[in-house]
Design a protein around this motif. Structure first.
Motif, PDB file in Angstrom:
ATOM      1  N   ASN A  69       0.807  -1.228   0.000  1.00 21.75           N
ATOM      2  CA  ASN A  69       0.000   0.000   0.000  1.00 21.75           C
ATOM      3  C   ASN A  69       0.839   1.278   0.000  1.00 21.75           C
ATOM      4  O   ASN A  69       0.535   2.245   0.706  1.00 21.75           O
ATOM      5  CB  ASN A  69      -0.957  -0.023   1.211  1.00 21.75           C
ATOM      6  N   GLY A  70       1.904   1.266  -0.739  1.00 19.47           N
ATOM      7  CA  GLY A  70       2.704   2.483  -0.894  1.00 19.47           C
ATOM      8  C   GLY A  70       3.570   2.835   0.289  1.00 19.47           C
ATOM      9  O   GLY A  70       4.222   3.882   0.296  1.00 19.47           O
ATOM     10  N   TYR A  71       3.616   1.977   1.303  1.00 19.54           N
ATOM     11  CA  TYR A  71       4.359   2.349   2.509  1.00 19.54           C
ATOM     12  C   TYR A  71       5.865   2.352   2.290  1.00 19.54           C
ATOM     13  O   TYR A  71       6.580   3.210   2.804  1.00 19.54           O
ATOM     14  CB  TYR A  71       4.011   1.410   3.667  1.00 19.54           C
ATOM     15  N   ILE A  72       6.350   1.343   1.561  1.00 18.63           N
ATOM     16  CA  ILE A  72       7.797   1.265   1.309  1.00 18.63           C
ATOM     17  C   ILE A  72       8.097   2.080   0.060  1.00 18.63           C
ATOM     18  O   ILE A  72       7.654   1.746  -1.037  1.00 18.63           O
ATOM     19  CB  ILE A  72       8.233  -0.193   1.103  1.00 18.63           C
ATOM     20  N   GLN A  73       8.837   3.165   0.243  1.00 15.44           N
ATOM     21  CA  GLN A  73       9.140   4.068  -0.864  1.00 15.44           C
ATOM     22  C   GLN A  73      10.481   3.695  -1.469  1.00 15.44           C
ATOM     23  O   GLN A  73      11.523   4.046  -0.917  1.00 15.44           O
ATOM     24  CB  GLN A  73       9.203   5.509  -0.350  1.00 15.44           C
ATOM     25  N   ALA A  74      10.444   2.983  -2.579  1.00  7.41           N
ATOM     26  CA  ALA A  74      11.686   2.615  -3.248  1.00  7.41           C
ATOM     27  C   ALA A  74      11.350   2.297  -4.699  1.00  7.41           C
ATOM     28  O   ALA A  74      10.315   1.677  -4.965  1.00  7.41           O
ATOM     29  CB  ALA A  74      12.319   1.398  -2.583  1.00  7.41           C
ATOM     30  N   PRO A  75      12.210   2.731  -5.615  1.00  5.21           N
ATOM     31  CA  PRO A  75      11.901   2.482  -7.031  1.00  5.21           C
ATOM     32  C   PRO A  75      11.734   0.998  -7.335  1.00  5.21           C
ATOM     33  O   PRO A  75      10.924   0.637  -8.187  1.00  5.21           O
ATOM     34  CB  PRO A  75      13.106   3.084  -7.772  1.00  5.21           C
ATOM     35  N   GLU A  76      12.467   0.132  -6.634  1.00  5.98           N
ATOM     36  CA  GLU A  76      12.381  -1.303  -6.906  1.00  5.98           C
ATOM     37  C   GLU A  76      10.950  -1.823  -6.762  1.00  5.98           C
ATOM     38  O   GLU A  76      10.484  -2.613  -7.576  1.00  5.98           O
ATOM     39  CB  GLU A  76      13.296  -2.105  -5.962  1.00  5.98           C
ATOM     40  N   VAL A  77      10.252  -1.418  -5.707  1.00  6.21           N
ATOM     41  CA  VAL A  77       8.909  -1.968  -5.497  1.00  6.21           C
ATOM     42  C   VAL A  77       7.864  -1.295  -6.386  1.00  6.21           C
ATOM     43  O   VAL A  77       6.748  -1.784  -6.508  1.00  6.21           O
ATOM     44  CB  VAL A  77       8.448  -1.917  -4.010  1.00  6.21           C
ATOM     45  N   ASP A  78       8.235  -0.183  -7.005  1.00  2.44           N
ATOM     46  CA  ASP A  78       7.314   0.425  -7.974  1.00  2.44           C
ATOM     47  C   ASP A  78       7.203  -0.432  -9.235  1.00  2.44           C
ATOM     48  O   ASP A  78       6.222  -0.348  -9.953  1.00  2.44           O
ATOM     49  CB  ASP A  78       7.786   1.835  -8.372  1.00  2.44           C
ATOM     50  N   ASP A  79       8.242  -1.206  -9.494  1.00  4.26           N
ATOM     51  CA  ASP A  79       8.242  -2.044 -10.690  1.00  4.26           C
ATOM     52  C   ASP A  79       8.192  -3.511 -10.259  1.00  4.26           C
ATOM     53  O   ASP A  79       9.210  -4.202 -10.236  1.00  4.26           O
ATOM     54  CB  ASP A  79       9.507  -1.753 -11.512  1.00  4.26           C
ATOM     55  N   MET A  80       7.010  -3.956  -9.899  1.00  7.18           N
ATOM     56  CA  MET A  80       6.850  -5.309  -9.345  1.00  7.18           C
ATOM     57  C   MET A  80       7.311  -6.398 -10.315  1.00  7.18           C
ATOM     58  O   MET A  80       7.772  -7.451  -9.877  1.00  7.18           O
ATOM     59  CB  MET A  80       5.387  -5.556  -8.974  1.00  7.18           C
ATOM     60  N   ASP A  81       7.198  -6.138 -11.631  1.00  6.30           N
ATOM     61  CA  ASP A  81       7.603  -7.169 -12.593  1.00  6.30           C
ATOM     62  C   ASP A  81       9.090  -7.495 -12.474  1.00  6.30           C
ATOM     63  O   ASP A  81       9.508  -8.613 -12.774  1.00  6.30           O
ATOM     64  CB  ASP A  81       7.309  -6.723 -14.031  1.00  6.30           C
ATOM     65  N   SER A  82       9.880  -6.520 -12.066  1.00  7.53           N
ATOM     66  CA  SER A  82      11.289  -6.848 -11.891  1.00  7.53           C
ATOM     67  C   SER A  82      11.656  -7.010 -10.418  1.00  7.53           C
ATOM     68  O   SER A  82      12.786  -7.376 -10.098  1.00  7.53           O
ATOM     69  CB  SER A  82      12.187  -5.799 -12.558  1.00  7.53           C
ATOM     70  N   TYR A  83      10.697  -6.758  -9.530  1.00 12.09           N
ATOM     71  CA  TYR A  83      10.989  -6.938  -8.095  1.00 12.09           C
ATOM     72  C   TYR A  83      10.747  -8.381  -7.644  1.00 12.09           C
ATOM     73  O   TYR A  83      11.525  -8.923  -6.871  1.00 12.09           O
ATOM     74  CB  TYR A  83      10.142  -5.971  -7.259  1.00 12.09           C
ATOM     75  N   VAL A  84       9.679  -8.972  -8.120  1.00 11.23           N
ATOM     76  CA  VAL A  84       9.368 -10.365  -7.755  1.00 11.23           C
ATOM     77  C   VAL A  84       9.488 -11.199  -9.026  1.00 11.23           C
ATOM     78  O   VAL A  84       8.684 -11.026  -9.955  1.00 11.23           O
ATOM     79  CB  VAL A  84       7.958 -10.489  -7.157  1.00 11.23           C
ATOM     80  N   VAL A  85      10.480 -12.058  -9.075  1.00 13.20           N
ATOM     81  CA  VAL A  85      10.807 -12.737 -10.337  1.00 13.20           C
ATOM     82  C   VAL A  85      11.028 -14.236 -10.144  1.00 13.20           C
ATOM     83  O   VAL A  85      11.273 -14.715  -9.029  1.00 13.20           O
ATOM     84  CB  VAL A  85      12.082 -12.127 -10.974  1.00 13.20           C
TER      85      VAL A  85
END
Lengths: 300, 300
Positions: free
Chosen positions: B257-273
């Motif tokens: 829900n937007g709590y963790i502010q980091a570019p990595e989690v904005d792009d879930m397709d490359s964050y969880v692989v």
């Protein structure tokens, strides 16, 4: 070598000069007012101390947040989007570095406490450990091989999700982001909302304490299963109620149910412990951060 | 330098000789039978390979468990209390060390996969990462600053507790120790018990997949908030259903829900692989462990 340490809290600042918990040469604490006034007082203290004890080799800061910990970022060393009036987008590390001319290490308050306990306190030199603080918020940090965790941002252990049985505890949770995450269920304000009075006003035998221990132990199961810590240190205002820690230990043992086979968890009294540095974990940790900044092992 | 790598599974063993995923000189796989027969086949393979390619500098093993990873322990390198017939209290590392005369690194299968993905795969050289496998069981490992976590024992990420709403999912959970921990709710066997058929027989549009994604994402919130990983790699048989990974990503985003502010989690397709090494994460990780054993950085 002599270092400066700062515990930058939302309510008060604590500054020390020394090399460790048994060698504190000077100490001052003052309320957190405006950034200009507060950082001015910090600078004045360190200049006086330098005049008296000689030059500092580095300064470490454990700060309230949110903070920017990315060394390459233009706002590294800043307090960023805090709700505290006057403090959003405040450069904390920069003025100290410029004015004192020394390396400045910058960390979250919780990570500073974690490294303080790891270096000089209850988790001394362990390969893996967790530090948790339960108060107005819930925060945690851990070390693996002497390293704090910072890949993405920093740990946000208060925001893990835990089982919440609404038939037993209908309180919906107080976290504005996640409602019934750990912090939403078990922080001091969550307890106060649920029970209609501050945690410290609840009697020792109140059911609140068993529920609180249950929630903290559920989260600890997660930290233990994720980080495999050799010890868990828990501090913070809510933990000042002496009946709570034994309840947490007992509940953690029940929840683990013998699955993790290790001598450490067989002895819960030494596995889950209070901070050995008491209220000084943070400021001592700030000294450790300063020392590491000189050694080149830390984030400046 | 040339290394040996062993993925010691409860069903099959995979052995390779090489220096990394792009330099595999020899490979063999055979079913796991008795310890004597199986370890005999391992030895025969490595001896043949040495005759052909020259001496090995070290051998790494990623093993099914439970295993003893404490280097000082008299049963270090053993499979300990496994339910697999014939294998309790089996010394796996010892015979290889004695017969081949090389350093032997010994790890859990999951930790081997984690280090394989960290060194050569989807989490290459990240400061912090998590590897999770979702299959017959659920296991996970992580690295912080290139180090696996081993303080207490090793991570047991399948046994974290997550919210379980019995009004939506009355399945009580299948873990013999904790009932509705993550593994008890979301492993392949848990899915099969809940829905009355194997996970791979459930249609793509079955509600099972959204529920599975929900449970995995709840656990991932915990891993993200605890380890602050820069990337999460998820493999295992249950993840072979291609509809699942996108559902997990979407659900993780909703829960954070937007709590963790980091570019990595904005792009879930490359964050969880998915694992970049596919089914070879473990055996490639075993090569990495062997290499580290030579470099002196690993547990033997």
């Amino acid at each position: 070598m002599l270092f400066g340490g700062i515990e930058a809290g939302g309510t008060k600042f604590v500054c020390v000069v020394g090399s460790g918990p048994d060698d504190i040469r000077g100490e001052v604490r003052f309320p957190t007012t405006s950034p200009t006034k507060t950082l001015g007082e910090v600078l004045r203290f360190f200049r006086e101390q330098q005049a008296q004890h000689g030059p500092l080799s580095a300064v470490g800061i454990g700060s309230f947040g949110p903070v920017d910990l990315h060394p390459g970022s233009p706002t590294f060393g800043f307090i960023t989007s805090t709700p505290k009036a006057g403090w959003p987008n405040t450069d904390v590390a920069g003025p100290l570095r410029r004015e004192l001319g020394v390396p400045v290490a910058f960390e979250t308050d919780v990570n500073a406490s974690a490294i303080g306990e790891w270096r000089f306190g209850a988790a001394r030199n362990l390969e893996t450990c967790v530090y948790l603080t339960v108060g107005t918020g819930i925060g945690g940090g851990g070390l693996v091989g002497g390293r704090l965790m910072h890949g993405l941002v920093h740990p946000e252990m208060g925001h893990v999700r835990i089982p919440h049985d609404l038939s037993i505890d209908p309180f919906p949770g107080s976290c504005p982001y996640h409602r019934d995450c750990l912090e939403g269920l078990a922080s001091g304000p969550a307890m106060a909302s649920r029970w209609g009075r501050p945690a410290e006003a609840l009697p020792v035998e109140h059911a609140a304490w068993a529920l609180e221990a249950h929630y903290l132990a559920l989260a600890l199961v997660g930290f233990v299963c994720t980080l495999s810590p050799q010890r868990v240190v828990i501090g913070g205002g809510v933990m000042d109620q002496p009946q709570l820690l034994p309840l947490v230990r007992r509940e953690l043992k029940v929840l683990l149910n013998g699955y993790i086979q290790a001598p450490e968890v067989d002895d819960m009294d030494s596995y889950v412990v209070a901070p050995a540095l008491g209220g000084r974990s943070g400021v001592v940790g700030a000294l450790v951060l300063a020392e590491q900044a000189v050694a080149g092992g830390a984030r400046r």
